[in-house]
Design an enzyme around this catalytic site. Structure first.
Site, PDB file in Angstrom:
ATOM      1  N   CYS A 202       4.198   5.865 -10.682  1.00 29.99           N
ATOM      2  CA  CYS A 202       3.409   6.283 -11.856  1.00 29.99           C
ATOM      3  C   CYS A 202       3.627   7.753 -12.215  1.00 29.99           C
ATOM      4  O   CYS A 202       3.246   8.181 -13.299  1.00 29.99           O
ATOM      5  CB  CYS A 202       1.933   6.005 -11.618  1.00 29.99           C
ATOM      6  SG  CYS A 202       1.632   4.293 -11.171  1.00 29.99           S
TER       7      CYS A 202
ATOM      8  N   HIS B 227      -2.190  10.418 -15.862  1.00 26.51           N
ATOM      9  CA  HIS B 227      -1.862   9.008 -15.625  1.00 26.51           C
ATOM     10  C   HIS B 227      -3.154   8.203 -15.775  1.00 26.51           C
ATOM     11  O   HIS B 227      -4.198   8.571 -15.240  1.00 26.51           O
ATOM     12  CB  HIS B 227      -1.276   8.857 -14.215  1.00 26.51           C
ATOM     13  CG  HIS B 227      -1.115   7.435 -13.813  1.00 26.51           C
ATOM     14  ND1 HIS B 227      -0.558   6.486 -14.650  1.00 26.51           N
ATOM     15  CD2 HIS B 227      -1.430   6.783 -12.664  1.00 26.51           C
ATOM     16  CE1 HIS B 227      -0.554   5.314 -14.033  1.00 26.51           C
ATOM     17  NE2 HIS B 227      -1.084   5.468 -12.831  1.00 26.51           N
TER      18      HIS B 227
ATOM     19  N   ASN C 225      -3.565   0.300 -16.507  1.00 29.39           N
ATOM     20  CA  ASN C 225      -2.580   1.159 -15.834  1.00 29.39           C
ATOM     21  C   ASN C 225      -1.183   0.569 -16.045  1.00 29.39           C
ATOM     22  O   ASN C 225      -0.877  -0.499 -15.532  1.00 29.39           O
ATOM     23  CB  ASN C 225      -2.946   1.216 -14.343  1.00 29.39           C
ATOM     24  CG  ASN C 225      -1.967   2.044 -13.516  1.00 29.39           C
ATOM     25  OD1 ASN C 225      -0.878   2.381 -13.979  1.00 29.39           O
ATOM     26  ND2 ASN C 225      -2.351   2.348 -12.296  1.00 29.39           N
TER      27      ASN C 225
HETATM   28  N1  COA Z   1     -14.742  -7.757  -9.890  1.00 26.65           N
HETATM   29  C1  COA Z   1     -15.904  -7.851  -9.204  1.00 26.65           C
HETATM   30  N2  COA Z   1     -16.040  -7.363  -7.973  1.00 26.65           N
HETATM   31  C2  COA Z   1     -14.971  -6.761  -7.420  1.00 26.65           C
HETATM   32  C3  COA Z   1     -13.740  -6.649  -8.072  1.00 26.65           C
HETATM   33  C4  COA Z   1     -13.651  -7.182  -9.362  1.00 26.65           C
HETATM   34  N3  COA Z   1     -12.528  -7.118 -10.094  1.00 26.65           N
HETATM   35  N4  COA Z   1     -12.872  -6.009  -7.263  1.00 26.65           N
HETATM   36  C5  COA Z   1     -13.522  -5.732  -6.132  1.00 26.65           C
HETATM   37  N5  COA Z   1     -14.796  -6.182  -6.215  1.00 26.65           N
HETATM   38  C6  COA Z   1     -15.862  -6.106  -5.226  1.00 26.65           C
HETATM   39  C7  COA Z   1     -15.346  -5.920  -3.831  1.00 26.65           C
HETATM   40  O1  COA Z   1     -14.997  -7.155  -3.252  1.00 26.65           O
HETATM   41  C8  COA Z   1     -16.558  -5.294  -3.165  1.00 26.65           C
HETATM   42  O2  COA Z   1     -17.472  -6.295  -2.864  1.00 26.65           O
HETATM   43  P1  COA Z   1     -18.330  -6.259  -1.504  1.00 26.65           P
HETATM   44  O3  COA Z   1     -19.119  -4.989  -1.586  1.00 26.65           O
HETATM   45  O4  COA Z   1     -19.136  -7.502  -1.575  1.00 26.65           O
HETATM   46  O5  COA Z   1     -17.309  -6.226  -0.414  1.00 26.65           O
HETATM   47  C9  COA Z   1     -17.163  -4.427  -4.272  1.00 26.65           C
HETATM   48  O6  COA Z   1     -16.637  -4.947  -5.495  1.00 26.65           O
HETATM   49  C10 COA Z   1     -16.823  -2.969  -4.161  1.00 26.65           C
HETATM   50  O7  COA Z   1     -15.446  -2.857  -3.909  1.00 26.65           O
HETATM   51  P2  COA Z   1     -14.750  -1.474  -3.742  1.00 26.65           P
HETATM   52  O8  COA Z   1     -13.346  -1.683  -3.325  1.00 26.65           O
HETATM   53  O9  COA Z   1     -15.627  -0.582  -2.906  1.00 26.65           O
HETATM   54  O10 COA Z   1     -14.796  -0.929  -5.247  1.00 26.65           O
HETATM   55  P3  COA Z   1     -14.386   0.470  -5.768  1.00 26.65           P
HETATM   56  O11 COA Z   1     -15.541   1.093  -6.453  1.00 26.65           O
HETATM   57  O12 COA Z   1     -13.678   1.282  -4.717  1.00 26.65           O
HETATM   58  O13 COA Z   1     -13.330   0.106  -6.886  1.00 26.65           O
HETATM   59  C11 COA Z   1     -10.986   0.075  -7.332  1.00 26.65           C
HETATM   60  C12 COA Z   1     -12.109  -0.551  -6.544  1.00 26.65           C
HETATM   61  C13 COA Z   1      -9.677  -0.642  -6.984  1.00 26.65           C
HETATM   62  C14 COA Z   1     -11.286  -0.067  -8.814  1.00 26.65           C
HETATM   63  C15 COA Z   1     -10.895   1.595  -6.974  1.00 26.65           C
HETATM   64  O14 COA Z   1     -10.840   1.745  -5.569  1.00 26.65           O
HETATM   65  C16 COA Z   1      -9.677   2.266  -7.561  1.00 26.65           C
HETATM   66  O15 COA Z   1      -9.571   2.406  -8.760  1.00 26.65           O
HETATM   67  N6  COA Z   1      -8.739   2.755  -6.713  1.00 26.65           N
HETATM   68  C17 COA Z   1      -7.522   3.373  -7.214  1.00 26.65           C
HETATM   69  C18 COA Z   1      -6.529   2.316  -7.607  1.00 26.65           C
HETATM   70  C19 COA Z   1      -5.433   2.845  -8.477  1.00 26.65           C
HETATM   71  O16 COA Z   1      -5.657   3.649  -9.343  1.00 26.65           O
HETATM   72  N7  COA Z   1      -4.209   2.355  -8.236  1.00 26.65           N
HETATM   73  C20 COA Z   1      -3.054   2.706  -8.978  1.00 26.65           C
HETATM   74  C21 COA Z   1      -2.606   4.051  -8.660  1.00 26.65           C
HETATM   75  S1  COA Z   1      -1.195   4.506  -9.552  1.00 26.65           S
END
Ligand code: COA
Length: 331
Positions: free
Chosen positions: A112, A258, A288
């Protein structure tokens, strides 16, 4: 100062628009969760058009906006992580498509951060080769090729798309910082399928004896680790680029980050002490799109008349690798 000028940009947005409600039909999710946790409302996915084709369409538009013929391009740098072929490069396929017969062409993979890495590379080529006049940078991604559409925590994040920019030398402000942390490669990756040649003695898939997940070529992500890295990488890359030319962060007119997650951008803005009003954000409509995300946002902001000639812009990215980078330049 030796710098670069962006003469024209172009984009290609694939035709299948997938809303959060559409996502909720294939995985256990909902619009509210996706919107509040990521800022994404919809993304566009290809209907089978290859990565190089999307890039070629964006490139044609960039050339037209720059008033340049394909034959005048001396170098094409393509930043895809989703190449259609092992070889040739996507850059060569685009060269063929746009009639850039006089151009050298290669792909550069910095995930990215690719567009930022490519602008820096373009500047160095222009600086060291007096015969080179125009460089075409193309960022085209078909992330739907390796996104795991059964993993709700990652499939909702990504979209497909392409953007391109024609650049040339100038005496404008230019500063860049590129960085990488290979130890973080396990946080975000997609492997190639294992290959067994007829003379191989080991039947074991050696890729699966280390820390990379077994049995899949789909995207694997440790969302929390990437999130932590991203919120630090954005301010760090921008600050280190600014430091190189003695620029205060407050002197930058626009940040084009990004587009991975609105919460990452908001936290990074806070960490760097810059108002969100200075951040170009279009994640709502595109998700993204990896290396294409910064130039798509740049193109849209130029088209909307937000970014004006003479303003200082900071393009700043982070991604798999883990990589990070920033370019500060005058538009
Ligand atoms: N819909 C509903 N629930 C979801 C979900 C979705 N699409 N994805 C995950 N969950 C759930 C999880 O299972 C978890 O449930 P639990 O508490 O029962 O276990 C809960 O939501 C929280 O999950 P968590 O992983 O703590 O969420 P988060 O706030 O960290 O958000 C991301 C997850 C992936 C959105 C976040 O970590 C993120 O944006 N990370 C960076 C990723 C990125 O930018 N990647 C590309 C880089 S170039």
């Amino acid at each position: 100062m030796f710098g670069i000028d962006i003469l024209g940009t172009g984009i290609y947005t694939p035709s299948i628009r997938v809303t959060n409600d559409d996502m909720a039909k294939i995985v256990d999710t909902n619009d509210e969760w996706i919107s509040t946790r990521t800022g994404i409302k919809s993304r566009n996915l290809t209907d089978g058009e290859p990565t190089w084709k999307m890039g070629a369409e964006a490139a044609k538009q960039a050339l037209e906006n720059a008033g340049i013929d394909g034959s005048e391009v001396g170098l094409i740098i393509d930043t895809t992580v989703t190449s259609d072929f092992m070889t040739p490069s996507v850059a060569c396929l685009i060269q063929r498509e746009i009639g850039a017969a006089n151009a050298a062409a290669f792909d550069l993979n910095a995930a990215c951060s690719g567009f930022v890495y490519a602008l820096d590379t373009a500047k160095r080529f222009l600086q060291t080769d007096d015969n080179l006049k125009y460089v075409l940078v193309v960022a085209n991604e078909t992330l739907s090729n390796f996104v795991d559409f059964s993993d709700r925590s990652s499939c909702i994040l990504f979209g497909d798309g392409a953007a391109a920019a024609v650049v040339t030398r100038s005496e404008k402000l230019f500063a860049s910082f590129l960085g990488a942390d290979g130890k973080g490669s396990v946080a975000l990756y997609a492997k190639n399928a294992p290959v067994y040649h007829p003379f191989r003695k080991t039947e074991k898939n050696l890729m699966e004896t280390n820390e990379f997940a077994a049995g899949t070529t789909k995207l694997i992500q440790d969302g929390k680790e990437v999130y932590k890295f991203a919120t630090k990488a954005l301010p760090e890359a921008a600050s280190r680029a600014a430091e190189k030319v003695g620029l205060d962060i407050s002197e930058i007119d626009w940040f084009i980050p990004h587009q991975a997650n609105i919460r990452i951008i908001e936290t990074a803005a806070k960490n760097i002490g810059v108002s969100m009003d200075k951040f170009i954000v279009n994640i709502e409509n595109h998700g993204n799109t990896s290396s294409a995300s910064i130039p798509i946002a740049l193109h849209e902001a130029i088209a909307e008349g937000k970014i004006k000639k003479g303003e200082k812009i900071c393009l700043v990215g982070f991604g798999a690798g883990l990589t990070m980078g920033a370019v500060i330049m005058e538009y």
